[in-house]
Scaffold this motif. Structure first.
Motif, PDB file in Angstrom:
ATOM      1  N   ARG A  92       0.775  -1.217  -0.089  1.00 46.09           N
ATOM      2  CA  ARG A  92      -0.036   0.063  -0.019  1.00 46.09           C
ATOM      3  C   ARG A  92       0.832   1.412   0.070  1.00 46.09           C
ATOM      4  N   ASP A  93       1.942   1.426   0.692  1.00 40.05           N
ATOM      5  CA  ASP A  93       2.794   2.456   0.826  1.00 40.05           C
ATOM      6  C   ASP A  93       3.422   2.664  -0.658  1.00 40.05           C
ATOM      7  N   VAL A  94       3.982   1.400  -1.101  1.00 37.62           N
ATOM      8  CA  VAL A  94       4.722   1.686  -2.347  1.00 37.62           C
ATOM      9  C   VAL A  94       3.699   2.277  -3.230  1.00 37.62           C
ATOM     10  N   ALA A  95       2.491   1.601  -3.506  1.00 35.79           N
ATOM     11  CA  ALA A  95       1.510   2.115  -4.537  1.00 35.79           C
ATOM     12  C   ALA A  95       1.254   3.693  -4.580  1.00 35.79           C
ATOM     13  N   ALA A  96       1.318   4.179  -3.009  1.00 38.08           N
ATOM     14  CA  ALA A  96       0.896   5.588  -2.622  1.00 38.08           C
ATOM     15  C   ALA A  96       1.895   6.560  -2.938  1.00 38.08           C
ATOM     16  N   ARG A  97       2.974   5.977  -3.162  1.00 36.86           N
ATOM     17  CA  ARG A  97       4.247   6.791  -3.423  1.00 36.86           C
ATOM     18  C   ARG A  97       4.634   6.883  -4.854  1.00 36.86           C
ATOM     19  N   GLY A  98       3.664   6.174  -5.907  1.00 35.98           N
ATOM     20  CA  GLY A  98       3.965   6.261  -7.637  1.00 35.98           C
ATOM     21  C   GLY A  98       3.903   4.900  -8.130  1.00 35.98           C
ATOM     22  N   PRO A  99       4.451   3.889  -7.789  1.00 37.53           N
ATOM     23  CA  PRO A  99       4.154   2.596  -8.722  1.00 37.53           C
ATOM     24  C   PRO A  99       2.945   2.079  -8.756  1.00 37.53           C
ATOM     25  N   TRP A 100       2.252   1.600  -9.773  1.00 34.87           N
ATOM     26  CA  TRP A 100       1.106   0.961  -9.399  1.00 34.87           C
ATOM     27  C   TRP A 100       1.313  -0.362  -9.219  1.00 34.87           C
ATOM     28  N   VAL A 101       0.458  -1.253  -8.283  1.00 36.54           N
ATOM     29  CA  VAL A 101       0.718  -2.716  -7.709  1.00 36.54           C
ATOM     30  C   VAL A 101      -0.442  -3.388  -8.419  1.00 36.54           C
ATOM     31  N   SER A 102      -0.070  -4.510  -8.813  1.00 37.42           N
ATOM     32  CA  SER A 102      -1.280  -5.331  -9.119  1.00 37.42           C
ATOM     33  C   SER A 102      -0.815  -6.795  -8.646  1.00 37.42           C
ATOM     34  N   ALA A 103      -1.690  -7.317  -7.720  1.00 42.38           N
ATOM     35  CA  ALA A 103      -3.089  -6.994  -7.375  1.00 42.38           C
ATOM     36  C   ALA A 103      -2.875  -6.247  -6.163  1.00 42.38           C
ATOM     37  N   HIS A 104      -3.449  -5.007  -6.059  1.00 45.27           N
ATOM     38  CA  HIS A 104      -3.240  -4.053  -4.981  1.00 45.27           C
ATOM     39  C   HIS A 104      -4.009  -4.921  -3.827  1.00 45.27           C
ATOM     40  N   PRO A 105      -3.336  -4.669  -2.614  1.00 47.35           N
ATOM     41  CA  PRO A 105      -4.047  -5.367  -1.236  1.00 47.35           C
ATOM     42  C   PRO A 105      -5.413  -5.037  -1.091  1.00 47.35           C
ATOM     43  N   ASP A 106      -5.783  -3.792  -1.410  1.00 47.39           N
ATOM     44  CA  ASP A 106      -7.133  -3.582  -1.325  1.00 47.39           C
ATOM     45  C   ASP A 106      -8.258  -3.978  -2.014  1.00 47.39           C
ATOM     46  N   LYS A 110     -11.226  -7.120  -1.599  1.00 45.14           N
ATOM     47  CA  LYS A 110     -12.634  -6.756  -2.170  1.00 45.14           C
ATOM     48  C   LYS A 110     -12.947  -8.457  -2.875  1.00 45.14           C
ATOM     49  N   MET A 111     -12.012  -8.691  -3.928  1.00 45.22           N
ATOM     50  CA  MET A 111     -12.347 -10.066  -4.697  1.00 45.22           C
ATOM     51  C   MET A 111     -11.618 -11.141  -4.240  1.00 45.22           C
ATOM     52  N   GLY A 112     -10.480 -11.047  -3.904  1.00 46.19           N
ATOM     53  CA  GLY A 112      -9.750 -12.349  -3.746  1.00 46.19           C
ATOM     54  C   GLY A 112      -9.840 -12.799  -2.334  1.00 46.19           C
ATOM     55  N   VAL A 113     -10.940 -12.736  -1.715  1.00 50.21           N
ATOM     56  CA  VAL A 113     -11.318 -13.534  -0.420  1.00 50.21           C
ATOM     57  C   VAL A 113     -12.752 -14.089  -0.659  1.00 50.21           C
ATOM     58  N   LYS A 114     -12.816 -15.070   0.309  1.00 48.28           N
ATOM     59  CA  LYS A 114     -13.906 -15.951   0.094  1.00 48.28           C
ATOM     60  C   LYS A 114     -15.229 -15.032   0.585  1.00 48.28           C
ATOM     61  N   GLU A 115     -15.245 -13.749   1.039  1.00 47.24           N
ATOM     62  CA  GLU A 115     -16.534 -13.101   1.324  1.00 47.24           C
ATOM     63  C   GLU A 115     -17.088 -12.683  -0.008  1.00 47.24           C
ATOM     64  N   VAL A 116     -16.317 -12.673  -1.193  1.00 44.70           N
ATOM     65  CA  VAL A 116     -16.798 -12.228  -2.327  1.00 44.70           C
ATOM     66  C   VAL A 116     -17.883 -13.299  -2.744  1.00 44.70           C
ATOM     67  N   LEU A 292     -18.764  -4.628  -6.073  1.00 48.92           N
ATOM     68  CA  LEU A 292     -17.463  -4.529  -5.158  1.00 48.92           C
ATOM     69  C   LEU A 292     -16.923  -3.020  -5.270  1.00 48.92           C
ATOM     70  N   GLU A 293     -17.169  -2.241  -6.389  1.00 50.92           N
ATOM     71  CA  GLU A 293     -16.839  -0.756  -6.729  1.00 50.92           C
ATOM     72  C   GLU A 293     -15.339  -1.041  -7.040  1.00 50.92           C
ATOM     73  N   ILE A 294     -15.181  -1.690  -7.959  1.00 51.75           N
ATOM     74  CA  ILE A 294     -13.583  -1.800  -8.330  1.00 51.75           C
ATOM     75  C   ILE A 294     -13.624  -1.307  -9.814  1.00 51.75           C
ATOM     76  N   ASP A 295     -13.017  -0.439 -10.168  1.00 56.52           N
ATOM     77  CA  ASP A 295     -12.871  -0.112 -11.490  1.00 56.52           C
ATOM     78  C   ASP A 295     -11.806  -0.871 -12.222  1.00 56.52           C
ATOM     79  N   GLU A 296     -12.248  -0.742 -13.747  1.00 53.81           N
ATOM     80  CA  GLU A 296     -11.593  -1.993 -14.492  1.00 53.81           C
ATOM     81  C   GLU A 296     -10.119  -1.712 -14.511  1.00 53.81           C
ATOM     82  N   ARG A 297      -9.181  -0.470 -14.366  1.00 57.42           N
ATOM     83  CA  ARG A 297      -8.136  -0.327 -14.253  1.00 57.42           C
ATOM     84  C   ARG A 297      -7.633  -1.076 -12.929  1.00 57.42           C
TER      85      ARG A 297
END
Length: 359
Positions: A92-106, A110-116, A292-297
Motif C-alpha cells: 500500500r505504501d509503495v502504491a501510494a508513492r507512485g508505482p502501480w501495484v497489481s494486485a493491490h491489497p485493497d 474485495k475480490m480475492g477473499v471468500k467473502e466475495v 464491489l466498486e472496483i474500477d476496471e483499471r
C-alpha cells in the motif's frame, strides 16, 4: 525521431514473489518460474526484474519496488505459516508513492477473499451462501442451518491450498455429531461433536475476519473449471478433476486413485467454454465490479475464478457456481496468458503515464 525515442527510459516492472535470502541472491529472470512472463513483457519493450520478499529484508524490497514503474505480485495469503500481514501495508505504501501495484491489497480484500461469494451471491454464479462475522454468530446460526440445509462447505475468508475449507454434514440420527472433511490434500473425514468442530474454527475469525458458508455442490466429482482473467478479459481456462472435499478411496490418501487429475489448459477460444467466456466477460465480471466498486483499471493483471458445476438448467445445459477467486498468486497459467498479461501491463503503464502527464 531516434533521439526522442531513446530519451525516454523503458518502463520497468518488478515481479515480486516470496523466498529466502538464498533465493533473493540467486534470482534471475531466466531461472524464474515466471520466465514466460518476462519474455512477454520484453516483447512489449518493458524491462522486468525479480524481487524476492521476506519479512527479514522488507526494507531492501521496498527500495527495489519504489524504483519500478509497476509491481506484479505473486505471494500467497498463507505460505508455510507466514501471512501477508506485513507485506500488504508495504505494498500500500509503495502504491501510494507512485508505482502501480497489481494486485493491490485493497483489491484483493474485495475480490480475492471468500467473502466475495457472499457479496456476489445474487449474480448468476451465486449459490446458497451465508456469512458469519463473529464466533458467537457462528455458534448460534450454523447448527440449525446444517440440520435443515444438508451438507455445507465452510471457508475461512483468507487462505489457499484448501487451508480452512471444510465439508461438514450432520450424522444421521445424531443432532450433536458431524462428519468434517478438510480440503487440504491427504485429509480424512473426522466424526466429532459439533461443538468441537465449531471451536476449532474460531481462530478463522482472527486473520480472515469471517467464515463463509456455502451449500455443498453434488457435482463436485465432475471437476472444476478455472477461468483465468487478465483485467476484464478471459486469458484462458484450466479444467481438472479435483479430489478436495471428496472422501479418499479405500486404497488410501496416498494412492493414485486419491490424487487430483492433471489440469488441462485451454486458450480463451476453446470452443466448449465459449458460453462461460461470454457470461464471464459480459455479465459476471462487470456485475462483480459494480457490486464491489472496483474500477476496471484496478482489476489484477492476472486472476482466476474457480467454478464448480451447478445443476443442469431446463435445457440440459451446465450451470456454474463460483467456488473462489484467486487474486494474490495466480499460477500456473495457460500458454496464452503471459501475452495477455503483457498487453494488460502495457495498457496500464500507458494509462499511468497519461494520468501523470495530465497531473
Amino acid at each position: 525521431m531516434d533521439t526522442e525515442r531513446h530519451s525516454s527510459p523503458r518502463p520497468t516492472v518488478a515481479i515480486l514473489s516470496r523466498g529466502d535470502a538464498v533465493a533473493r541472491r540467486d534470482a534471475t529472470a531466466q531461472n524464474s518460474r515466471f520466465v514466460r512472463i518476462y519474455a512477454a513483457l520484453a516483447a512489449h519493450d518493458i524491462e522486468a526484474y525479480p524481487v524476492i520478499y521476506d519479512e527479514s529484508f522488507a526494507d531492501a524490497v521496498r527500495a527495489q519496488l519504489l524504483s519500478a514503474s509497476g509491481v506484479l505480485v505473486w505471494v500467497d495469503p498463507i505460505h508455510q505459516g507466514k501471512t501477508r500481514v506485513e507485506l500488504d501495508p508495504l505494498l500500500r505504501d509503495v502504491a501510494a508513492r507512485g508505482p502501480w501495484v497489481s494486485a493491490h491489497p485493497d483489491v484483493i480484500l474485495k475480490m480475492g477473499v471468500k467473502e466475495v461469494l457472499y457479496h456476489t451471491r445474487y449474480l448468476g454464479w451465486g449459490a446458497d451462501t451465508h456469512r458469519y462475522d463473529t464466533a458467537a454468530a457462528f455458534r448460534a446460526e450454523f447448527p440449525a442451518r446444517l440440520q435443515t440445509s444438508g451438507p455445507r462447505v465452510l471457508k475461512q475468508n483468507r487462505g489457499n491450498g484448501g487451508q480452512g475449507v471444510w465439508k461438514v454434514e450432520a450424522l444421521s440420527g445424531a443432532n450433536t455429531m458431524v462428519r468434517a472433511l478438510h480440503a487440504q490434500r491427504g485429509s480424512l473425514p473426522e466424526d466429532m461433536p459439533l461443538r468441537t468442530f465449531i471451536a476449532q474454527c474460531e481462530p478463522y475469525f482472527g486473520w480472515g475476519g469471517c467464515i463463509i458458508d456455502q451449500a455443498f455442490q453434488p457435482r463436485l466429482p465432475d471437476g472444476m473449471i478455472r477461468c483465468y482473467m487478465s483485467g476484464s478479459k478471459v486469458a484462458g481456462f484450466g479444467q481438472q478433476r479435483i479430489k478436495a472435499l471428496i472422501p479418499p478411496p479405500p486404497e488410501g490418501v496416498d494412492s493414485p486413485e486419491a490424487q487430483p487429475g492433471p489440469r488441462i489448459m485451454h486458450g480463451p477460444d476453446a470452443p466448449q467454454l465459449q458460453a462461460l467466456r461470454r457470461v464471464m466477460e459480459d455479465e459476471w465480471t462487470p456485475g462483480m465490479m459494480n457490486i464491489l466498486e472496483i474500477d476496471e483499471r484496478a482489476l489484477p493483471v492476472i486472476w482466476d475464478a474457480d467454478f464448480l458445476y451447478g445443476p443442469k438448467d431446463a435445457a440440459g445445459a451446465d450451470t456454474y457456481v463460483l467456488c473462489e477467486i484467486n487474486a494474490s498468486s495466480c499460477f500456473a497459467i495457460p500458454e496464452e496468458a503471459p501475452a495477455a498479461i503483457a498487453r494488460t501491463v502495457s495498457q496500464r503503464l500507458t494509462q499511468t503515464q497519461k494520468i501523470d502527464s495530465a497531473g
